[in-house]
Motif scaffolding. Structure first.
Motif, PDB file in Angstrom:
ATOM      1  N   ASP A 290      13.708 -39.543 -42.552  1.00  0.00           N
ATOM      2  CA  ASP A 290      14.526 -39.921 -41.201  1.00  0.00           C
ATOM      3  C   ASP A 290      13.717 -38.213 -40.735  1.00  0.00           C
ATOM      4  O   ASP A 290      13.746 -36.926 -41.398  1.00  0.00           O
ATOM      5  CB  ASP A 290      15.409 -39.053 -42.072  1.00  0.00           C
ATOM      6  N   PRO A 291      13.450 -38.514 -39.614  1.00  0.00           N
ATOM      7  CA  PRO A 291      12.818 -37.515 -38.385  1.00  0.00           C
ATOM      8  C   PRO A 291      14.672 -36.883 -38.214  1.00  0.00           C
ATOM      9  O   PRO A 291      15.450 -36.651 -38.858  1.00  0.00           O
ATOM     10  CB  PRO A 291      12.981 -38.205 -37.047  1.00  0.00           C
ATOM     11  N   PHE A 292      14.381 -35.005 -38.616  1.00  0.00           N
ATOM     12  CA  PHE A 292      14.912 -34.058 -38.728  1.00  0.00           C
ATOM     13  C   PHE A 292      14.057 -33.328 -37.302  1.00  0.00           C
ATOM     14  O   PHE A 292      15.817 -32.834 -36.485  1.00  0.00           O
ATOM     15  CB  PHE A 292      14.662 -33.196 -39.430  1.00  0.00           C
ATOM     16  N   LEU A 293      13.391 -32.106 -37.356  1.00  0.00           N
ATOM     17  CA  LEU A 293      13.083 -31.361 -36.453  1.00  0.00           C
ATOM     18  C   LEU A 293      11.847 -31.727 -35.367  1.00  0.00           C
ATOM     19  O   LEU A 293      11.252 -32.303 -36.100  1.00  0.00           O
ATOM     20  CB  LEU A 293      13.096 -30.162 -36.783  1.00  0.00           C
ATOM     21  N   SER A 294      11.875 -32.064 -34.297  1.00  0.00           N
ATOM     22  CA  SER A 294      11.330 -32.141 -33.752  1.00  0.00           C
ATOM     23  C   SER A 294      11.035 -30.998 -32.322  1.00  0.00           C
ATOM     24  O   SER A 294      11.903 -30.593 -31.799  1.00  0.00           O
ATOM     25  CB  SER A 294      10.947 -34.209 -32.329  1.00  0.00           C
ATOM     26  N   GLU A 295       9.871 -30.298 -32.405  1.00  0.00           N
ATOM     27  CA  GLU A 295       9.274 -29.352 -31.246  1.00  0.00           C
ATOM     28  C   GLU A 295      10.478 -28.037 -31.788  1.00  0.00           C
ATOM     29  O   GLU A 295      11.254 -27.521 -30.743  1.00  0.00           O
ATOM     30  CB  GLU A 295       9.173 -29.649 -30.081  1.00  0.00           C
TER      31      GLU A 295
ATOM     32  N   LYS B  96       6.517 -31.381 -43.476  1.00  0.00           N
ATOM     33  CA  LYS B  96       6.619 -31.107 -42.202  1.00  0.00           C
ATOM     34  C   LYS B  96       6.190 -32.645 -41.734  1.00  0.00           C
ATOM     35  O   LYS B  96       6.318 -33.282 -40.240  1.00  0.00           O
ATOM     36  CB  LYS B  96       4.686 -31.117 -41.444  1.00  0.00           C
ATOM     37  N   ASP B  97       5.560 -33.927 -42.010  1.00  0.00           N
ATOM     38  CA  ASP B  97       5.436 -35.171 -42.069  1.00  0.00           C
ATOM     39  C   ASP B  97       5.188 -36.091 -42.762  1.00  0.00           C
ATOM     40  O   ASP B  97       6.149 -35.522 -44.136  1.00  0.00           O
ATOM     41  CB  ASP B  97       3.508 -35.264 -42.603  1.00  0.00           C
ATOM     42  N   VAL B  98       5.871 -37.206 -42.934  1.00  0.00           N
ATOM     43  CA  VAL B  98       6.707 -38.534 -43.682  1.00  0.00           C
ATOM     44  C   VAL B  98       5.040 -37.765 -44.896  1.00  0.00           C
ATOM     45  O   VAL B  98       4.273 -38.797 -44.660  1.00  0.00           O
ATOM     46  CB  VAL B  98       6.196 -39.874 -43.182  1.00  0.00           C
ATOM     47  N   ILE B  99       5.585 -38.504 -46.147  1.00  0.00           N
ATOM     48  CA  ILE B  99       4.578 -38.266 -47.130  1.00  0.00           C
ATOM     49  C   ILE B  99       4.732 -39.352 -47.469  1.00  0.00           C
ATOM     50  O   ILE B  99       5.694 -40.379 -48.231  1.00  0.00           O
ATOM     51  CB  ILE B  99       5.455 -37.385 -48.389  1.00  0.00           C
TER      52      ILE B  99
ATOM     53  N   ILE C  82      16.221 -22.981 -42.188  1.00  0.00           N
ATOM     54  CA  ILE C  82      16.253 -23.166 -43.075  1.00  0.00           C
ATOM     55  C   ILE C  82      14.085 -24.090 -42.674  1.00  0.00           C
ATOM     56  O   ILE C  82      13.341 -22.869 -42.695  1.00  0.00           O
ATOM     57  CB  ILE C  82      16.823 -23.948 -44.427  1.00  0.00           C
ATOM     58  N   CYS C  83      14.269 -24.642 -41.998  1.00  0.00           N
ATOM     59  CA  CYS C  83      12.979 -25.627 -42.480  1.00  0.00           C
ATOM     60  C   CYS C  83      11.942 -24.626 -41.038  1.00  0.00           C
ATOM     61  O   CYS C  83      11.214 -24.546 -41.266  1.00  0.00           O
ATOM     62  CB  CYS C  83      13.327 -27.062 -41.641  1.00  0.00           C
ATOM     63  N   ARG C  84      12.539 -24.360 -40.505  1.00  0.00           N
ATOM     64  CA  ARG C  84      11.721 -23.426 -38.793  1.00  0.00           C
ATOM     65  C   ARG C  84      10.766 -22.575 -39.476  1.00  0.00           C
ATOM     66  O   ARG C  84       9.901 -22.276 -39.261  1.00  0.00           O
ATOM     67  CB  ARG C  84      12.869 -23.386 -37.858  1.00  0.00           C
ATOM     68  N   ALA C  85      11.684 -21.536 -40.676  1.00  0.00           N
ATOM     69  CA  ALA C  85      11.830 -20.150 -41.032  1.00  0.00           C
ATOM     70  C   ALA C  85       9.788 -20.575 -42.804  1.00  0.00           C
ATOM     71  O   ALA C  85       9.943 -19.606 -42.394  1.00  0.00           O
ATOM     72  CB  ALA C  85      12.539 -19.519 -41.763  1.00  0.00           C
TER      73      ALA C  85
ATOM     74  N   ALA D  57       9.823 -31.446 -39.046  1.00  0.00           N
ATOM     75  CA  ALA D  57      10.452 -31.919 -39.862  1.00  0.00           C
ATOM     76  C   ALA D  57      10.845 -32.959 -40.491  1.00  0.00           C
ATOM     77  O   ALA D  57      11.633 -33.523 -39.675  1.00  0.00           O
ATOM     78  CB  ALA D  57      11.141 -30.649 -40.368  1.00  0.00           C
ATOM     79  N   TYR D  58      10.739 -33.501 -41.810  1.00  0.00           N
ATOM     80  CA  TYR D  58      11.659 -35.254 -41.629  1.00  0.00           C
ATOM     81  C   TYR D  58      12.417 -34.619 -43.129  1.00  0.00           C
ATOM     82  O   TYR D  58      12.249 -33.984 -44.237  1.00  0.00           O
ATOM     83  CB  TYR D  58      10.490 -36.216 -42.338  1.00  0.00           C
ATOM     84  N   LEU D  59      13.459 -35.733 -43.325  1.00  0.00           N
ATOM     85  CA  LEU D  59      13.768 -35.082 -44.559  1.00  0.00           C
ATOM     86  C   LEU D  59      12.714 -36.020 -45.522  1.00  0.00           C
ATOM     87  O   LEU D  59      12.455 -37.664 -45.481  1.00  0.00           O
ATOM     88  CB  LEU D  59      15.299 -36.194 -45.114  1.00  0.00           C
TER      89      LEU D  59
END
Length: 257
Positions: free
Chosen positions: A245-250, A228-231, A95-98, A104-106
């Protein structure tokens, strides 16, 4: 944990295009029974936690939470770490990639529970209206833990083509409910009725509301939001506003379970 596998065509090109053009899409029956039961497991805990906070403060309202009526209990995953297996799953990764891309970060997580009470509606708002104007729109993953019907308070969306808005707008705080409100027009919105285990995915700048729960049973929803970034706080750019929390990287899952 790292993986770069996908679930295939769960989020199709057509749904990606709909998100871009209208700000939302729906995945019916997207959760497995195991995932659904996992998320349901934290629902009562989230109610008990807020009731305890109200007891300690000697009040029946904290922010937008109203005892016995509606609960917005957040960051439950920090107390129930088993929820991480869903929050950082391949399902949410796809879902995040799309929607927001390969980084992505939580940002936020919460249960939204409405008891059977006619005074449980929630006003028109953007999720971004509870942050501030200086952030990239993030994505909301709204998960029905019970069948959502017209009687128990479905979320109603105003797609971009109906609101005419694709960016943050100023909100006004309702003095009675403490809701932040951004729309006062006559469009009732599109009701998102769906069976339990379905997901409504929408941008944080999509205007939405929800009606009251007119049944005699709780209507339970679990929400996860990813950025996309830490808010950070508007006036304190070094201080995060939500989770980090980091979720996706590349495009790869890097979250620790």
């Amino acid at each position: 944990m790292e993986t770069n596998s996908t679930l295939g065509e769960l989020v199709t090109p057509a749904l990606r295009e709909q998100y871009e053009n209208e700000g939302y899409f729906v995945l019916e029956n997207a959760l497995s029974e195991k995932q659904l039961e996992l998320l349901r497991g934290g629902a009562q805990y989230s109610i008990d936690r807020l009731d305890a906070e109200m007891d300690a403060a000697g009040v029946d309202t904290i922010g937008i939470n109203h005892r016995g009526k509606r609960y917005f209990s957040n960051m439950i995953y920090q107390h129930r770490p088993e929820l991480r297996t869903f929050l950082f799953s391949e399902l949410t990764a796809e879902i995040c990639r799309a929607t927001i891309g390969e980084e992505a970060y939580l940002f936020w997580e919460q249960y939204v529970i409405k008891a059977g009470d006619p005074d449980t509606a929630f006003s028109w708002h953007q999720d971004s209206g509870y942050v501030h104007e200086d952030h990239e729109p993030y994505v909301t993953v709204w998960i029905a833990l019970d069948d959502v019907t017209m009687d128990n308070g479905p979320v109603h969306l105003l797609p971009y083509s109906r609101s005419g808005v694709k960016s943050y707008v100023k909100h006004i705080t309702d003095p009675v409910s403490n809701d932040r409100v951004c729309y006062f027009g006559s469009d009732p919105g599109m009701p998102m009725t769906a069976p339990a285990g379905s997901i409504v995915v929408f941008s944080s700048v999509v205007m939405h509301r929800s009606g009251p729960n007119l049944t005699d049973r709780n209507r339970r929803v679990y929400i996860a939001q990813y950025s996309k970034d830490v808010i950070t706080l508007k006036d304190a750019p070094d201080t995060p506003q939500g989770a980090t929390d980091p979720f996706l990287s590349e495009g790869r899952i890097v979250a620790e379970l």
